[in-house]
Design a protein around this motif. Structure first.
Motif, PDB file in Angstrom:
ATOM      1  N   GLY A   1       9.823   3.544 -23.342  1.00  0.00           N
ATOM      2  CA  GLY A   1       8.915   2.526 -23.816  1.00  0.00           C
ATOM      3  C   GLY A   1       8.808   1.322 -22.896  1.00  0.00           C
ATOM      4  O   GLY A   1       8.070   0.398 -23.174  1.00  0.00           O
ATOM      5  N   ARG A   2       9.530   1.334 -21.798  1.00  0.00           N
ATOM      6  CA  ARG A   2       9.479   0.213 -20.863  1.00  0.00           C
ATOM      7  C   ARG A   2       8.625   0.585 -19.669  1.00  0.00           C
ATOM      8  O   ARG A   2       8.709   1.683 -19.149  1.00  0.00           O
ATOM      9  N   ARG A   3       7.815  -0.363 -19.266  1.00  0.00           N
ATOM     10  CA  ARG A   3       7.013  -0.143 -18.073  1.00  0.00           C
ATOM     11  C   ARG A   3       7.858  -0.402 -16.841  1.00  0.00           C
ATOM     12  O   ARG A   3       8.758  -1.243 -16.857  1.00  0.00           O
ATOM     13  N   ARG A   4       7.548   0.333 -15.795  1.00  0.00           N
ATOM     14  CA  ARG A   4       8.236   0.082 -14.537  1.00  0.00           C
ATOM     15  C   ARG A   4       7.708  -1.195 -13.927  1.00  0.00           C
ATOM     16  O   ARG A   4       6.535  -1.502 -14.012  1.00  0.00           O
ATOM     17  N   ARG A   5       8.563  -1.935 -13.309  1.00  0.00           N
ATOM     18  CA  ARG A   5       8.188  -3.183 -12.644  1.00  0.00           C
ATOM     19  C   ARG A   5       8.385  -2.993 -11.141  1.00  0.00           C
ATOM     20  O   ARG A   5       9.414  -2.490 -10.705  1.00  0.00           O
ATOM     21  N   PHE A   6       7.387  -3.405 -10.388  1.00  0.00           N
ATOM     22  CA  PHE A   6       7.479  -3.336  -8.934  1.00  0.00           C
ATOM     23  C   PHE A   6       7.501  -4.759  -8.395  1.00  0.00           C
ATOM     24  O   PHE A   6       6.734  -5.606  -8.836  1.00  0.00           O
ATOM     25  N   SER A   7       8.383  -4.993  -7.450  1.00  0.00           N
ATOM     26  CA  SER A   7       8.427  -6.310  -6.826  1.00  0.00           C
ATOM     27  C   SER A   7       7.185  -6.486  -5.963  1.00  0.00           C
ATOM     28  O   SER A   7       6.480  -5.515  -5.644  1.00  0.00           O
ATOM     29  N   LEU A   8       6.914  -7.701  -5.567  1.00  0.00           N
ATOM     30  CA  LEU A   8       5.769  -7.992  -4.719  1.00  0.00           C
ATOM     31  C   LEU A   8       5.873  -7.220  -3.400  1.00  0.00           C
ATOM     32  O   LEU A   8       4.883  -6.658  -2.925  1.00  0.00           O
ATOM     33  N   ALA A   9       7.067  -7.167  -2.842  1.00  0.00           N
ATOM     34  CA  ALA A   9       7.273  -6.448  -1.578  1.00  0.00           C
ATOM     35  C   ALA A   9       7.001  -4.953  -1.754  1.00  0.00           C
ATOM     36  O   ALA A   9       6.409  -4.317  -0.871  1.00  0.00           O
ATOM     37  N   GLU A  10       7.422  -4.383  -2.890  1.00  0.00           N
ATOM     38  CA  GLU A  10       7.162  -2.961  -3.147  1.00  0.00           C
ATOM     39  C   GLU A  10       5.670  -2.699  -3.296  1.00  0.00           C
ATOM     40  O   GLU A  10       5.153  -1.709  -2.765  1.00  0.00           O
ATOM     41  N   LYS A  11       4.969  -3.580  -4.005  1.00  0.00           N
ATOM     42  CA  LYS A  11       3.526  -3.418  -4.179  1.00  0.00           C
ATOM     43  C   LYS A  11       2.819  -3.450  -2.825  1.00  0.00           C
ATOM     44  O   LYS A  11       1.950  -2.614  -2.549  1.00  0.00           O
ATOM     45  N   ILE A  12       3.196  -4.405  -1.986  1.00  0.00           N
ATOM     46  CA  ILE A  12       2.571  -4.526  -0.671  1.00  0.00           C
ATOM     47  C   ILE A  12       2.837  -3.271   0.152  1.00  0.00           C
ATOM     48  O   ILE A  12       1.929  -2.737   0.802  1.00  0.00           O
ATOM     49  N   ARG A  13       4.061  -2.778   0.126  1.00  0.00           N
ATOM     50  CA  ARG A  13       4.410  -1.572   0.882  1.00  0.00           C
ATOM     51  C   ARG A  13       3.601  -0.372   0.392  1.00  0.00           C
ATOM     52  O   ARG A  13       3.078   0.407   1.189  1.00  0.00           O
ATOM     53  N   ILE A  14       3.469  -0.222  -0.929  1.00  0.00           N
ATOM     54  CA  ILE A  14       2.719   0.894  -1.506  1.00  0.00           C
ATOM     55  C   ILE A  14       1.243   0.784  -1.147  1.00  0.00           C
ATOM     56  O   ILE A  14       0.610   1.775  -0.755  1.00  0.00           O
ATOM     57  N   VAL A  15       0.684  -0.420  -1.246  1.00  0.00           N
ATOM     58  CA  VAL A  15      -0.730  -0.623  -0.912  1.00  0.00           C
ATOM     59  C   VAL A  15      -0.976  -0.325   0.556  1.00  0.00           C
ATOM     60  O   VAL A  15      -1.935   0.373   0.911  1.00  0.00           O
ATOM     61  N   GLU A  16      -0.128  -0.833   1.429  1.00  0.00           N
ATOM     62  CA  GLU A  16      -0.306  -0.591   2.858  1.00  0.00           C
ATOM     63  C   GLU A  16      -0.185   0.886   3.185  1.00  0.00           C
ATOM     64  O   GLU A  16      -0.905   1.394   4.041  1.00  0.00           O
ATOM     65  N   GLU A  17       0.706   1.584   2.490  1.00  0.00           N
ATOM     66  CA  GLU A  17       0.811   3.029   2.687  1.00  0.00           C
ATOM     67  C   GLU A  17      -0.483   3.717   2.265  1.00  0.00           C
ATOM     68  O   GLU A  17      -0.971   4.623   2.940  1.00  0.00           O
ATOM     69  N   SER A  18      -1.074   3.283   1.156  1.00  0.00           N
ATOM     70  CA  SER A  18      -2.301   3.904   0.672  1.00  0.00           C
ATOM     71  C   SER A  18      -3.489   3.608   1.583  1.00  0.00           C
ATOM     72  O   SER A  18      -4.454   4.363   1.611  1.00  0.00           O
ATOM     73  N   LEU A  19      -3.429   2.504   2.327  1.00  0.00           N
ATOM     74  CA  LEU A  19      -4.503   2.143   3.253  1.00  0.00           C
ATOM     75  C   LEU A  19      -4.293   2.700   4.658  1.00  0.00           C
ATOM     76  O   LEU A  19      -5.151   2.536   5.518  1.00  0.00           O
TER      77      LEU A  19
END
Length: 95
Positions: free
Chosen positions: A11-29
């Motif tokens: 029932g808990r959502r996963r939380r991503f740090s700002l650095a993780e989000k940036i890394r994931i976005v850059e990987e997707s781009l």
């Protein structure tokens, strides 16, 4: 023998740090058509990844907007405008 795996939702959502989000976005781009594969790899919804990408491009995730635009420009194919004009003319000429 068949083994059953019981998956329970905490029932808990996963939380991503700002650095993780940036890394994931850059990987997707980093290449064409990588958004779906990247979202699947990290177990996030595709719509959520697109939202992060928009935030990244606006500079809201701390990413450099100019760098993200350069990365996108590298992914766009070069278009010869002469070929495009010729295609448009052929499209509207009736024989």
């Amino acid at each position: 023998m068949l083994e059953i795996l019981d998956v329970t939702n905490t029932g808990r959502r996963r939380r991503f740090s700002l650095a993780e989000k940036i890394r994931i976005v850059e990987e997707s781009l980093s290449g064409p058509k990588l958004a779906r594969a990247t979202a699947r790899r990290y177990g996030i919804a595709l719509s959520g990844l697109y939202q992060w990408r928009r935030q990244y491009q606006r500079g809201e995730l701390g990413g450099d907007l100019r760098e993200s635009r350069r990365a996108q420009a590298r992914l766009r194919p070069e278009v010869d405008t002469a070929d495009l004009d010729a295609h448009r003319k052929r499209r509207y000429i009736r024989t």
